[in-house]
Scaffold this active site. Structure first.
Site, short mmCIF file in Angstrom:
data_model
loop_
_atom_site.label_atom_id
_atom_site.label_comp_id
_atom_site.label_asym_id
_atom_site.label_seq_id
_atom_site.Cartn_x
_atom_site.Cartn_y
_atom_site.Cartn_z
N HIS A 86 -16.36 16.28 58.93
CA HIS A 86 -16.04 17.63 58.46
C HIS A 86 -14.88 18.16 59.29
O HIS A 86 -15.02 18.33 60.51
CB HIS A 86 -17.25 18.56 58.61
CG HIS A 86 -18.44 18.12 57.82
ND1 HIS A 86 -18.68 18.55 56.54
CD2 HIS A 86 -19.46 17.27 58.12
CE1 HIS A 86 -19.80 17.99 56.08
NE2 HIS A 86 -20.28 17.21 57.03
N ASP B 177 -21.22 12.10 60.63
CA ASP B 177 -21.46 13.48 60.18
C ASP B 177 -20.90 14.46 61.21
O ASP B 177 -21.52 15.47 61.53
CB ASP B 177 -22.95 13.73 59.93
CG ASP B 177 -23.20 15.03 59.17
OD1 ASP B 177 -22.23 15.65 58.68
OD2 ASP B 177 -24.37 15.45 59.08
#
Length: 425
Positions: free
Chosen positions: A58, A301
């Site tokens: 992200h 992640d």
């Protein structure tokens, strides 16, 4: 100018061999001994690995660049030995249109120091039942589809999405979460939820949606990829699905391998992630799933947040931790040094396995003619992780001060150095 990396232990063709690498015009042109070039890098008998691949990061860019941006996120990835990443689309605005996708791809190319590939959303704005134009988004440069951070709640919407993804040869990478079962929880349903009086998250929030989607994938033939698998039951479901020929791959995050809910000893939001840290039995099942091939790869992640995002404990803090700069060293120290994984297995799960699953033909291996995307790791020096030295804007990690082996010495993309430790300069 040609470069030779000399005197290293090179991971190539599934094995580790002592030798040199010759790099010309950004490509690997020879693998052997006593290779010569104008520019010499002495690997000092350290590990020379293909650049690592992370299919789940992200970068918060655009819209939340106080947390991260493409430049800082890619610098963090390079610091961790990653040379290719896939960035999730939960940004502002969500890249629902070809125009927005092209803009993001352009930003990734211009500001990323490594290869930053871009996801498009499964549904418009990630929280509707409207499906965007997958063909146009693919033409604009998206690598796959995901609503990461949010599960697709409507089964018919997912069914249509899989049909259209299959027609366009795109992977659906799903954050499996049934919101009605998640029920605004903040921590795994178990002893720690009771101890700290926090809203629990049942494993059913993950497993029931995986079960649903596996049946939809079986019906449609779509390539269904499960993000951050975290439970024993999830592994069992995926194992059964693979045995039946369903086109499914999955990833596990380092923190779910390294930590369980018993590691949460205080209301410290650096241990708050989604899916949450689970039980010891879940951890053991994830390890077993990697070893038997049920779980295909490891993906971080990487989820950077500001200090204020994480300061108020589990009840109020944002989900997520950073992972790019700690993944390899933590996994090597906890699993390879202890004999649970071999070094070859760990490298494969972080390189060739994700490259193969996502069709990244120019990444994931050291071979003649391949781009010189390379990472060198020091497997012998013990060093404490210091979040203050992270390249990421996010310092939110539960691993700060851990003593680890396997820190990155040098990272190279297309034959150009994008990270080099101070000690090796």
């Amino acid at each position: 100018m040609a470069t030779v990396i000399k005197n290293g232990y090179i991971y190539t063709n599934g094995e580790i061999v002592h030798g040199d690498l010759l790099i010309k015009n950004g490509l690997i042109s020879a693998i052997g001994t006593d290779l010569k070039a104008e520019n010499i890098i002495d690997a000092k008998k350290q590990l020379i690995s293909p650049g690592l691949i992370d299919v789940h990061v992200h970068y918060r860019d655009p819209g939340q660049t106080d947390k991260e941006n493409v430049k800082t996120g890619s610098l963090a990835a390079a610091h961790g030995g990653f040379t290719t990443v896939c960035a999730m689309p939960n940004v502002v605005p969500v890249p629902n249109t070809p125009e927005l996708m092209r803009k993001m791809v352009k930003n990734n190319c211009e500001n990323g120091v490594i290869h930053v590939l871009q996801y498009a959303p499964i549904t418009v704005n990630e929280d509707t039942n409207e499906i965007p134009d997958y063909a146009a988004l693919k033409k604009a440069g998206c690598v796959a589809l995901s609503n990461d951070g949010k599960g697709v709640q409507n089964a018919y919407t997912m069914y249509l999405a899989m049909q259209k993804a299959q027609a366009n040869n795109l992977i659906i990478a799903e954050h499996a979460q049934d919101d009605s079962l998640f029920n605004q929880g903040v921590i795994n349903e178990g002893r720690k939820a009771s101890e700290f009086n926090l809203a629990p998250i049942t494993e059913l929030a993950e497993t029931t949606q995986i079960a649903r989607d596996l049946l939809l994938a079986q019906k449609t033939g779509a390539h269904y990829h499960v993000c951050h698998v975290s439970t024993k039951k999830s592994v069992e479901l995926i194992r059964i699905a693979k045995s039946k020929g369903i086109n499914v791959t999955c990833e596990v995050a380092p923190h779910h391998l390294l930590l369980g809910e018993e590691n949460i000893i205080s209301d410290n939001a650096n241990f708050k992630m989604n899916p949450p840290l689970r039980t010891k039995a879940d951890q053991e099942a994830l390890i077993a799933g990697l070893l038997d091939g049920t779980i295909d790869m490891i993906a971080t992640d990487h989820a950077p947040h500001t200090a204020s995002d994480k300061q108020n404990g589990f009840a109020e803090a944002a989900f997520g931790i950073v992972g790019s700069e700690t993944a390899f060293c933590e996994l090597y120290t906890k699993f390879v040094k202890t004999g649970i994984f071999t070094l070859e297995q760990l490298i494969n799960w972080l390189t060739l396995a994700p490259a193969t699953a996502f069709g990244l033909t120019k990444a994931g291996k050291i071979a003649l003619g391949q781009p010189a995307d390379i990472a060198i790791f020091d497997l012998h020096k013990k060093e404490a992780i210091n979040a203050a030295n992270f390249k990421s804007k996010g310092k939110n990690t539960p691993f700060n001060n851990d003593a680890v082996y396997g820190q990155t010495v040098l990272t190279m993309v297309d034959g150009q150095i994008v990270f080099q430790s101070e000690e090796s300069k």
